[in-house]
Motif scaffolding. Structure first.
Motif, PDB file in Angstrom:
ATOM      1  N   UNK A 158       0.829  -1.205   0.000  1.00 30.02           N
ATOM      2  CA  UNK A 158       0.000   0.000   0.000  1.00 30.02           C
ATOM      3  C   UNK A 158       0.862   1.253   0.000  1.00 30.02           C
ATOM      4  N   UNK A 159       1.933   1.234   0.780  1.00 27.82           N
ATOM      5  CA  UNK A 159       2.859   2.353   0.839  1.00 27.82           C
ATOM      6  C   UNK A 159       3.524   2.579  -0.518  1.00 27.82           C
ATOM      7  N   UNK A 160       3.961   1.488  -1.147  1.00 27.50           N
ATOM      8  CA  UNK A 160       4.608   1.601  -2.456  1.00 27.50           C
ATOM      9  C   UNK A 160       3.629   2.110  -3.518  1.00 27.50           C
ATOM     10  N   UNK A 161       2.365   1.765  -3.386  1.00 27.72           N
ATOM     11  CA  UNK A 161       1.372   2.257  -4.350  1.00 27.72           C
ATOM     12  C   UNK A 161       1.333   3.774  -4.344  1.00 27.72           C
ATOM     13  N   UNK A 162       1.377   4.363  -3.143  1.00 25.54           N
ATOM     14  CA  UNK A 162       1.370   5.823  -3.049  1.00 25.54           C
ATOM     15  C   UNK A 162       2.653   6.417  -3.609  1.00 25.54           C
ATOM     16  N   UNK A 163       3.778   5.791  -3.297  1.00 24.11           N
ATOM     17  CA  UNK A 163       5.065   6.301  -3.782  1.00 24.11           C
ATOM     18  C   UNK A 163       5.149   6.249  -5.299  1.00 24.11           C
ATOM     19  N   UNK A 164       4.776   5.107  -5.880  1.00 24.15           N
ATOM     20  CA  UNK A 164       4.870   4.938  -7.334  1.00 24.15           C
ATOM     21  C   UNK A 164       3.934   5.897  -8.061  1.00 24.15           C
TER      22      UNK A 164
END
Length: 777
Positions: A158-164
């Protein structure tokens, strides 16, 4: 490849420490992806962590790794559905394998060096309903990763989704040539009507800059403030609902919804996520994501609908957090202010969100998921809002502003229709509107065909708030009152499992429930006055469950433990309801109808329970009629004896059709495959009419087919004198019958049946005759 030292116990994972270290790494703002993956791998006690990102053409590309060969980054690509990584992207859910090499979908890529690793946990990275990548961890030793490890990796995803997304590192899908083409979606009608208008997509995520937060205390304060503000807003909405509908049942839907909003269980889970380092918004999103994953695995439609309510509440909570955020660091992605006349498209929809959208003027509703017993469906019918469910994939296919046509009469949604199709619908809707205005003058006229046949047109209802439809349609009465709908709407508790006749008095809350049933049935009879009301006893089970109903899962719920079968096995439930009906009648006529009867012995057993309650009733009805729904084909071979036992029969066409043709009416792929206007069905219906006439038994036809003009005309020609249908269809059917000479039509029907004895459907020749005679069918 040499790796930094790992914990001695490779199963040792500390999610809180992982999130704390991620927050520290992200605080610098420039931590490279490989370094983040190294951190994840180390804290997850894994030897590999890999990130695959979606590229154009449904291709996943290895974007970063720690533990695999570095040269594979940017070179290794997998199609969606290819290999285990591609499979995770295709199905949108995690795969946890003790040894991935044994999986039939394993697709080895030698350039990665992954052949040395056995165990694999792969998690989809999703944003705004789309899979934008896959995150995986691996180890040499074969083992399944624990539930704690899977939850931790899902949070990292979920965190990576926001970053990407913030970095623009993913391709925007669905914007190519295909996104401009017309699409048709078949679904299940929840509420009938036709709407032509622009598309509005619901369920947009709140845009936020921070996933991790430095001060958990501040985030918990924000959560508390947002929760209190949200509940206050729901109180206002409940009061507004009561003012709008003036009905206890709809108010009960919203009151039950508020109880979920105030439940401490899910808020406790959100608080725990905040203490682990997440912002309040991210914590709510994470809990919502967990609930969505659970929802995908739950077969019980009742429980699925309750999870929809929780997801709706989560969305409202996030929006409230955004509104309360004074420093501007969390903005909201506002929905368009003007939505009047639009078709709302959503994956799922809770009752509060539906009322919000309705207040802003949406004209129709298309859902990817939802049942006829769900709160959104119940309210859509009450609001007269055309609605369609089970339109799979519609959210990903449409964009705000796309043109759409919602036709719930045929169970379809047409996205980006061609001009010719749109013009044809505009013309048809315009003509229907003109006809509808003309039909209003027919409301108070008796339904007499040109050759003088009197037909009773009745309506099907399920909530007291629908009673106004009696006057609006001029219906002759209520041909089916679905007594289970108010229970489903109000979250009523399950019934006691004992079969002792007096058990209901000993069960806490049972007297209160019976009192409410009595009040509801009294209100129905009071409003109906001299018009007949056929009360169908509880038709629970199948796709209509209430909490605590003790109904076990079944591969074929429509043919499982449901309806009268539950009532006979749990006689306290049935007797309590019958007692409420008798108390409501108090010297008036009462008609009781038992559903899902398969044998005469079942009908007699149910009638015996009713007779026992009549014997003990203080006030008896002035007249009592007892009948059955004819839905189970087995009764067709018991008709002569059945007709001697009953006062009336109502043909339940929806279930009868699905049982006759072994075709689940909840399956869109089978919609329209089998036709009521076919030789075998017409033969059966004619047989029922003849048997009822022989014993002078009142006969009616109930179901969606009764509300379609051509079917109604054929039913009357076969000998039915009472039809019960959706209120929205009654005046249109009346208009057709008033200008039809049934005596002249009967030989035409007989001739067409004789000429096409083996046809799958007689619809086309009969429709042609109707058009030639100006019936407008």
């Amino acid at each position: 490849m040499d790796n930094p030292a790992l914990p001695a116990d490779l199963s040792e994972t500390n999610p809180r420490r992982l999130f704390a270290r991620l927050r520290e790494g992200l605080a610098h703002g420039n931590t490279p992806l490989p370094k983040l993956l190294e951190l994840v791998a180390h804290e997850m006690a894994s030897e590999v962590c890999a990130l695959y990102v979606m590229r154009a053409g449904e291709v996943l590309e290895l974007a970063a790794t720690w533990g695999l060969l570095a040269d594979a980054v940017g070179q290794t690509r997998l199609r969606v559905g290819e290999g285990i990584i591609g499979l995770v992207a295709a199905i949108g859910s995690a795969i946890n394998l003790a040894d991935a090499r044994d999986h039939p979908g394993f697709a080895q890529r030698p350039e990665t060096g992954e052949h040395a690793f056995a165990s694999l946990l792969a998690i989809p990275i999703r944003r705004s309903g789309q899979t934008i990548g896959v995150l995986s961890i691996q180890n040499r030793a074969p083992r399944r990763f624990t539930e704690i490890e899977q939850e931790a990796l899902e949070t990292v995803a979920m965190l990576l989704a926001e970053m990407l997304t913030a970095a623009g590192a993913v391709e925007v899908r669905g914007e190519g040539f295909g996104a401009a083409l017309p699409r048709r979606f078949d679904g299940l009608p929840l509420s009938v009507g036709v709407v032509i208008g622009p598309v509005i997509r619901a369920g947009k995520h709140i845009a936020r800059k921070h996933v991790m937060a430095a001060d958990p205390d501040i985030e918990k304060q924000r959560l508390q403030a947002a929760s209190e503000s949200m509940r206050s807003g729901l109180d206002d909405l409940i009061r507004g609902t009561s003012d709008t509908f003036g009905d206890d049942a709809t108010g009960d839907i919203m009151a039950a919804y508020r109880l979920i909003a105030a439940d401490a269980g899910w808020l406790k889970r959100v608080t725990a996520m905040i203490e682990g380092g997440f912002s309040a918004e991210a914590a709510v999103m994470r809990v919502m994501s967990e609930l969505r994953e659970r929802m995908r695995r739950i077969a019980d439609p009742y429980l699925r609908e309750r999870l929809v309510d929780i997801e709706d509440i989560g969305n409202r909570m996030i929006a409230q957090l955004a509104r309360l955020d004074r420093d501007g660091s969390h903005g909201s992605q506002d929905d368009p202010a003007e939505v009047a006349g639009a078709i709302l498209v959503a994956r799922r929809l809770g009752p509060a969100e539906l009322l919000d959208w309705h207040s802003r003027g949406v004209a129709g509703l298309v859902l990817e998921e939802g049942s006829a017993a769900g709160h959104a469906a119940i309210l859509a019918r009450s609001l007269g809002l055309p609605a369609l469910s089970d339109a799979r994939g519609v959210m990903d296919a449409c964009r705000d502003g796309d043109k759409g046509i919602l036709d719930t009469e045929d169970g379809i949604f047409i996205l980006r229709p061609e001009d010719e199709v749109r013009h044809a619908y505009v013309s048809a809707v315009s003509l229907r509107g003109a006809n509808a205005r003309g039909w209003e003058v027919l409301r108070d006229q008796p339904t007499l065909t040109l050759d003088g046949r009197q037909i009773a047109l009745m309506i099907n209802l399920g909530l007291p708030l629908e009673l106004a439809q009696l006057e609006m349609t001029g219906a002759a009465g209520i041909g089916l009152y679905r007594t289970e709908i108010s229970l489903l709407a109000q979250h009523r508790p399950g019934d006691p499992t004992t079969d002792h006749p007096a058990a209901s008095e000993a069960v806490p809350g049972s007297e209160h429930l019976m009192a409410q049933q009595t009040a509801e049935y009294t209100r129905i009879l009071d409003h109906a006055g001299d018009r007949p009301v056929l009360f169908r006893t509880l038709d629970l089970g199948g796709d209509k469950l209430i909490a605590g109903a003790d109904v076990t899962a079944s591969e074929n719920p429509a043919m499982g433990w449901r309806s009268l079968r539950i009532g006979l096995d749990r006689p306290v439930t049935l007797r309590r309801q019958l007692r409420a009906m008798l108390a409501a009648a108090r010297g008036r006529s009462l008609s009781v109808m038992f559903p899902m009867v398969a044998t005469i012995s079942e009908f007699r057993a149910a009638k015996a329970l009713l007779d026992a309650e009549v014997a003990r009733a203080e006030h008896k009805p002035s007249a009592l009629s007892v009948g059955t729904m004819l839905e189970v084909p087995a009764l067709l071979w018991q008709l002569p004896q059945l007709m001697k036992d009953v006062d009336f029969v109502s043909v339940g066409s929806n279930d009868l059709m699905q049982f006759l043709f072994a075709a689940d009416r909840g399956t869109p792929n089978l919609a329209g495959r089998y036709d009521l206007i076919s030789p075998p069905v017409l033969d059966i219906l004619e047989q029922i009419v003849q048997q009822a006439a022989a014993e002078n038994v009142s006969l009616s036809f109930c179901g969606e087919a009764a509300g379609r003009p051509l079917e109604a005309l054929i039913l009357v020609a076969l000998g039915f004198t009472s039809l019960s249908m959706s209120p929205s269809a009654l005046l249109r059917v009346k208009a057709i019958l008033l200008k039809t000479d049934v005596s002249a039509f009967r030989p035409v029907l007989a001739l067409i049946r004789s000429r096409h004895p083996n046809a799958a459907s007689l619809r086309e020749p009969l429709s042609s005759w109707a058009r030639e005679h100006g019936l407008g069918i």
